[in-house]
Design a protein around this motif. Structure first.
Motif, PDB file in Angstrom:
ATOM      1  N   LYS A 189       0.836  -1.215   0.000  1.00 21.98           N
ATOM      2  CA  LYS A 189       0.000   0.000   0.000  1.00 21.98           C
ATOM      3  C   LYS A 189       0.868   1.262   0.000  1.00 21.98           C
ATOM      4  O   LYS A 189       0.580   2.247   0.675  1.00 21.98           O
ATOM      5  CB  LYS A 189      -0.945   0.024   1.215  1.00 21.98           C
ATOM      6  CG  LYS A 189      -1.657  -1.293   1.520  1.00 21.98           C
ATOM      7  CD  LYS A 189      -2.489  -1.793   0.362  1.00 21.98           C
ATOM      8  CE  LYS A 189      -3.239  -3.079   0.743  1.00 21.98           C
ATOM      9  NZ  LYS A 189      -3.802  -3.782  -0.436  1.00 21.98           N
ATOM     10  N   ILE A 206      -5.599   0.810  -4.495  1.00 22.37           N
ATOM     11  CA  ILE A 206      -5.381   0.635  -3.063  1.00 22.37           C
ATOM     12  C   ILE A 206      -6.645   0.976  -2.279  1.00 22.37           C
ATOM     13  O   ILE A 206      -7.013   0.280  -1.324  1.00 22.37           O
ATOM     14  CB  ILE A 206      -4.196   1.493  -2.590  1.00 22.37           C
ATOM     15  CG1 ILE A 206      -2.903   0.992  -3.242  1.00 22.37           C
ATOM     16  CG2 ILE A 206      -4.079   1.495  -1.072  1.00 22.37           C
ATOM     17  CD1 ILE A 206      -1.682   1.843  -2.936  1.00 22.37           C
ATOM     18  N   ASP A 250      -9.846  -7.444  -1.673  1.00 20.62           N
ATOM     19  CA  ASP A 250      -8.615  -6.652  -1.790  1.00 20.62           C
ATOM     20  C   ASP A 250      -8.034  -6.999  -3.158  1.00 20.62           C
ATOM     21  O   ASP A 250      -7.397  -8.030  -3.334  1.00 20.62           O
ATOM     22  CB  ASP A 250      -7.626  -7.003  -0.680  1.00 20.62           C
ATOM     23  CG  ASP A 250      -6.408  -6.074  -0.670  1.00 20.62           C
ATOM     24  OD1 ASP A 250      -6.129  -5.451  -1.717  1.00 20.62           O
ATOM     25  OD2 ASP A 250      -5.739  -5.984   0.378  1.00 20.62           O
TER      26      ASP A 250
END
Length: 365
Positions: A189, A206, A250
């Protein structure tokens, strides 16, 4: 200083009742898979290292075979072994091929969340398809199997392991960075590193992480190729089919999913520090170079034992010396665990029995 009675770091003995709970949980998990048509295979604990296709080579315990003088390794994962069986001994079987397994795996060292070096792994692999329908089946079976153990608070974290590579292939600029650099920064990230390298286009990925439907909505705001958009629709349908389960996404997470393709997932449960399982889509290589699509999951049973799951509620009854065998057999059919006294005067509580057979009836000890 003697090492008698000691075990190497990360290894342990399973004692009663945890050892029985482990066996019971494996049986529960594999029974659910069997009910969905998955057939059991049992690969060996040790193979030629070159044959172990899954699991990091850094995790394997190696030694030299005194017979062949070739390098052998203890398996750190069973998934690759199932793939090997599928494309060799079962190569002629009709696809999709549904296989399941359960057994021990070993690794060189544990980590902070999972310090054990030996684990019990159970899972299922669907060889011959990685379609959305196959993914839906595999995830549903994994959730059903974990639910059957009594695990609560189930959640699924979905990933898209090849997303960044697919976007780069579709023309998203990597700036002056390499693909592996961008993937590593997204894993960490690291917005600053992405911008400094001129890979700004990847920064919004992100923020597109969280509850699955909000993450999908954020992704659909980006300039994505049609193939990726179709994949997002498949993930939305997959999430909708997981009733009663918390689902997150994610899209750039790759740690541990490097060999997987369009979909990866991790499974979590209440009370567990680490994931209880993981899986996803991948390919299996045939000897002639062909790649066959597959999808599956692996579950780590030891964490369920540590939660206290799998312990049977059957009650133990002491049978005095001379109890006829047919009486003991009848009690076992009724669900009792019988413990036969080997000498007169044996005490029920000493033998971990809550009841005793007295005057032809079972009574509290």
């Amino acid at each position: 200083m003697t090492s008698f009675g000691l075990l190497p770091e990360g290894l342990r003995d399973r004692l009663p009742p945890q050892a029985q709970a482990l066996a019971s949980l494996v049986r529960t998990l594999t029974d659910v898979c069997a009910a969905h048509g998955y057939e059991r295979v049992a690969p060996p604990l040790i193979e030629y290292e070159a044959s172990l296709a899954s699991g990091s080579s850094r995790e394997r315990l190696r030694f030299t075979d005194p017979v062949s003088q070739m390098t052998l390794a203890l398996r750190s994962d069973i998934t690759g072994q199932v793939g090997r069986i599928a494309v060799t001994r079962l190569a002629g079987q009709a696809r999709p091929l549904r296989l399941m397994y359960a057994g021990q795996v070993a690794r060189v060292r544990g980590d902070q969340l999972s310090p054990e070096r030996e684990r019990t792994q159970a899972g299922a692999e669907l060889i011959g398809s990685d379609s959305p329908a196959a993914a839906a089946e595999v995830l549903a079976v994994a959730v059903e199997a974990l639910t059957a153990t009594g695990l609560t608070g189930l959640s699924v974290d979905l990933t898209m392991p090849t997303l960044v590579a697919d976007l780069a292939a579709a023309g998203w600029s990597l700036g002056h960075a390499s693909l592996s650099d961008v993937q590593a920064w997204l894993d960490g990230k690291d917005v600053g590193a992405l911008r400094a390298a001129g890979a700004d286009q990847y920064v919004p990925l992100i923020a597109a992480a969280g509850p699955v439907h909000s993450a999908l909505a954020a992704l659909k705001q980006l300039d994505l190729p049609n193939a990726v958009l179709a994949r997002l629709d498949a993930i939305a349908a997959l999430a909708d089919g997981l009733n009663g389960v918390s689902v997150t996404l994610d899209p750039t997470e790759r740690h541990g999913f490097e060999y997987q393709t369009w979909l990866g997932f991790s499974l979590f449960g209440a009370g567990l520090m680490a994931e209880v399982g993981r899986g996803g889509a991948y390919t299996v290589a045939h000897g002639d170079g062909r790649q066959e699509a597959a999808i599956g999951f692996s579950l780590y049973v030891d964490g369920l034992v540590d939660l206290g799951l799998g312990q049977e509620s059957r009650t133990r009854v002491l049978l005095p010396v001379g109890t006829p065998a047919d009486i003991g057999a009848e009690l076992r059919q009724q669900g009792w665990i019988t413990v036969a006294a080997l000498e007169a005067g044996a005490e029920a509580k000493t033998l971990n029995c809550s009841h005793i057979l007295a005057d032809g009836a079972v009574r509290p000890a």
